[in-house]
Design an enzyme around this catalytic site. Structure first.
Site, PDB file in Angstrom:
ATOM      1  N   CYS A 368      52.816  46.644 -16.587  1.00  0.00           N
ATOM      2  CA  CYS A 368      52.935  45.964 -17.878  1.00  0.00           C
ATOM      3  C   CYS A 368      51.761  45.004 -18.108  1.00  0.00           C
ATOM      4  O   CYS A 368      50.676  45.436 -18.439  1.00  0.00           O
ATOM      5  CB  CYS A 368      54.291  45.279 -17.978  1.00  0.00           C
ATOM      6  SG  CYS A 368      54.802  45.070 -19.674  1.00  0.00           S
ATOM      7  N   HIS A 503      58.133  49.398 -16.838  1.00  0.00           N
ATOM      8  CA  HIS A 503      58.521  48.798 -15.546  1.00  0.00           C
ATOM      9  C   HIS A 503      59.225  49.839 -14.667  1.00  0.00           C
ATOM     10  O   HIS A 503      60.459  49.907 -14.680  1.00  0.00           O
ATOM     11  CB  HIS A 503      59.448  47.608 -15.780  1.00  0.00           C
ATOM     12  CG  HIS A 503      58.764  46.437 -16.404  1.00  0.00           C
ATOM     13  ND1 HIS A 503      58.181  45.447 -15.650  1.00  0.00           N
ATOM     14  CD2 HIS A 503      58.544  46.118 -17.699  1.00  0.00           C
ATOM     15  CE1 HIS A 503      57.637  44.549 -16.460  1.00  0.00           C
ATOM     16  NE2 HIS A 503      57.845  44.935 -17.706  1.00  0.00           N
ATOM     17  N   GLU A 505      59.836  49.779 -11.632  1.00  0.00           N
ATOM     18  CA  GLU A 505      60.685  49.168 -10.589  1.00  0.00           C
ATOM     19  C   GLU A 505      62.147  49.086 -11.027  1.00  0.00           C
ATOM     20  O   GLU A 505      63.043  49.043 -10.197  1.00  0.00           O
ATOM     21  CB  GLU A 505      60.148  47.777 -10.204  1.00  0.00           C
ATOM     22  CG  GLU A 505      60.294  46.663 -11.241  1.00  0.00           C
ATOM     23  CD  GLU A 505      59.156  46.617 -12.269  1.00  0.00           C
ATOM     24  OE1 GLU A 505      58.473  47.642 -12.453  1.00  0.00           O
ATOM     25  OE2 GLU A 505      58.973  45.552 -12.892  1.00  0.00           O
TER      26      GLU A 505
END
Ligand code: GLN
Length: 528
Positions: A368, A503, A505
């Site tokens: 990001c 993102h 993750e």
């Protein structure tokens, strides 16, 4: 009783355990603070903001719920006092309460109960975590609501689990049960008798102590579950299983089920985690490093892929605002991550790290903000746009390779924002599709033409520079389906340099690690 006891992880692990017995579960979190959502809170105080598929900015515990159960959370799964009061006040303005005096009981408590039960019909179990601690003024309406709910639904359909701390005093070498007794007493004063206690402790609770707790807290001693410190949170489902937490829950609810849970996957993970045979040093360069929870999902994602690659990940936390220390710490890393972030502070340190990774051929992942800064680095140093910047911190539009996004499409509908919009909840949030270019590193990672990933940002890389970037070896290998928004960038002539506008993750699971982190770790191992 106190914060950071691991209520969220305990709730998530219980969810995993019930799921392993074949039940359908949903987890929810009640947060007593007055913010409508944690989106506007400082990550150093509150920890990471977890984003759901439907674009809600939520508490990081929802991340644990998803990682332990694989059930994707929705905007209905995080209920804050701010949201509740906003609803109640808006109802009052609309005249919905028909002239009545609007009060905490019943109006606020009814709203809490409605929100708690909203859209749950297909689940066998709803596990609701109540944030805060017993005795907080703010938590009272939430505790009152769960008390009322038991009264309405009976004790066959509701169950109270209280998480407490049993401190260990090294001087006298003993565990102290008094704080637990007090906190249960306080709960009982407001009408809540816990059915089960999960006690956080450093040492095993003796039978004597269990008897004492049982006597003073008015519950069966087999309903006292000890939560000892563990090396990995993924041991917790099995730890609870060994103490029959799932059996106790079913027994309290008078559900007979002789089917044992299938914990094969969890046991497999623990075993793999115990036999990691490699290790790598990964640097995370950020400005919220005082509180490790600020990058919770990122750390977990690295652990998940580490397990998959039999590799222990040593995370080197690097404070981006201390350039002198950063320059030393950045040497000897096998890989560098610049994660998401906001604002101008500490940009210099992040930019330095990106340039260092790029020039020294160190595997680099920019997430990001990390991707946006990588774009700026390449624009400055390879495209020679001297003042290349982002409209997040530079108002001189002409040199901005990252611009403020004011319009985009979600589910076929155009979404508009302008600079004067409210700060909270107005970013490009939630899951969006991304088209992957064939013959790219991104394609080799995903092996898919289209992927769906979660977003949380206001600014975007400006597509008009695509050609120029290509000429210096920066490829946009992932784009929004309409081709307007760059989603993934990668650098040619570098072993592993990837930037993602989303993102990844947030989607990594211990039982299903994310391909980007798998690939990043593989590259770091190669770079040892
Ligand atoms: N501050 C950047 C933006 O709003 C990046 C946000 C992030 O890293 N999550 O676009």
């Amino acid at each position: 009783m106190v914060s950071s006891l691991g209520k969220g992880i305990s709730a998530a692990a219980l969810g995993a355990l019930l799921q392993a017995r074949g039940y359908k579960v949903r987890l929810r979190k009640l947060d007593p603070y007055l913010n409508v959502d944690p989106g506007t809170m400082n990550p150093n105080q509150h920890g990471e903001v977890f984003v759901t598929d439907d674009g809600a900015e939520t508490d990081l515990d929802l991340g644990h719920y998803e990682r332990f159960t694989g059930v994707n959370a929705t905007k209905h799964d995080n209920i804050t006092a701010g949201k509740i009061y906003q609803q109640v006040i808006s109802n009052e303005r609309k005249g919905i309460y028909l002239g009545k005096t609007v009060q905490v009981i019943p109006h606020v408590t009814n709203a809490i109960i409605e929100n708690m039960l909203n859209l749950v019909s297909k689940e066998d179990f709803l596990i609701v975590e109540v944030g805060g601690t017993v005795g907080d003024i703010e938590s009272l309406p939430f505790l009152e609501s769960i008390r009322q709910l038991r009264n309405t639904l009976s004790n066959k359909r509701t169950l109270f689990i209280h998480c407490t701390l049993i401190p260990y005093l090294s001087v006298t070498d003993e565990l102290k049960t008094k704080p637990t007794q007090h906190s249960v007493k306080e709960l009982r004063e407001i009408g809540i008798q816990p059915d089960i206690l999960i006690c956080r402790c450093e040492k095993s609770i003796s039978l004597e102590d269990k008897k004492k707790i049982s006597l003073f807290c008015n519950l069966n001693k087999k309903n006292i579950i000890q939560a000892l410190n563990v090396n990995s949170i993924y041991e917790i489902p099995s730890l609870f299983f060994k103490q029959k937490l799932d059996d106790r829950v079913l027994e309290c609810l008078r559900i007979s089920n002789s089917k044992l849970p299938n914990l094969k996957n969890w046991i497999n993970i623990i075993e793999k985690q115990k036999s990691l045979n490699k290790s790598i040093n990964v640097g995370i360069v950020g400005k919220y490093i005082e509180l490790k929870d600020a990058y919770k999902s990122l750390v977990e994602a690295l652990i998940h892929s580490g397990i998959a690659k039999s590799t222990k990940i040593n995370i080197n936390w690097i404070d981006a605002s201390d350039l002198v220390k950063l320059k030393k710490k950045i040497l000897n890393l096998n890989g560098i991550i610049v994660p998401g972030g906001f604002g101008t502070r500490a940009i210099q340190g992040k930019m330095y790290s990106i340039k260092y990774a790029r020039e020294n051929h160190i595997p680099f992942l920019g997430i990001c903000f990390g991707m946006q800064l990588a774009v700026i680095d390449i624009a400055k140093n390879l495209l020679k746009i001297k003042n290349a910047s982002s409209s997040e911190f530079n108002k001189n539009k002409s040199k901005n390779v990252i611009g403020l996004l004011t319009e985009w499409f979600k589910d076929g509908k155009s979404q508009k924002r302008d600079k004067n919009f409210d700060y909270g909840g107005t970013m490009r949030l939630g899951t969006y599709s991304c088209k992957i270019k064939k013959k790219s590193m991104a394609y080799k990672i995903y092996l898919k033409n289209v992927v769906r990933e979660r977003h949380r940002h206001r600014y975007e890389m400006n597509i008009k520079y695509e050609r120029a970037f290509q000429e210096v070896g920066l490829e946009i290998s992932g784009k929004s389906p309409d081709g307007k928004l760059p989603e993934i960038i990668e650098l040619k002539n570098h072993p592993w340099f990837l930037g993602v506008q989303f993102h990844p993750e947030l989607l990594s699971r211990p039982l299903n690690p994310h391909p980007i982190f798998n690939s990043f770790i593989k590259a770091c191992i190669k770079n040892k």
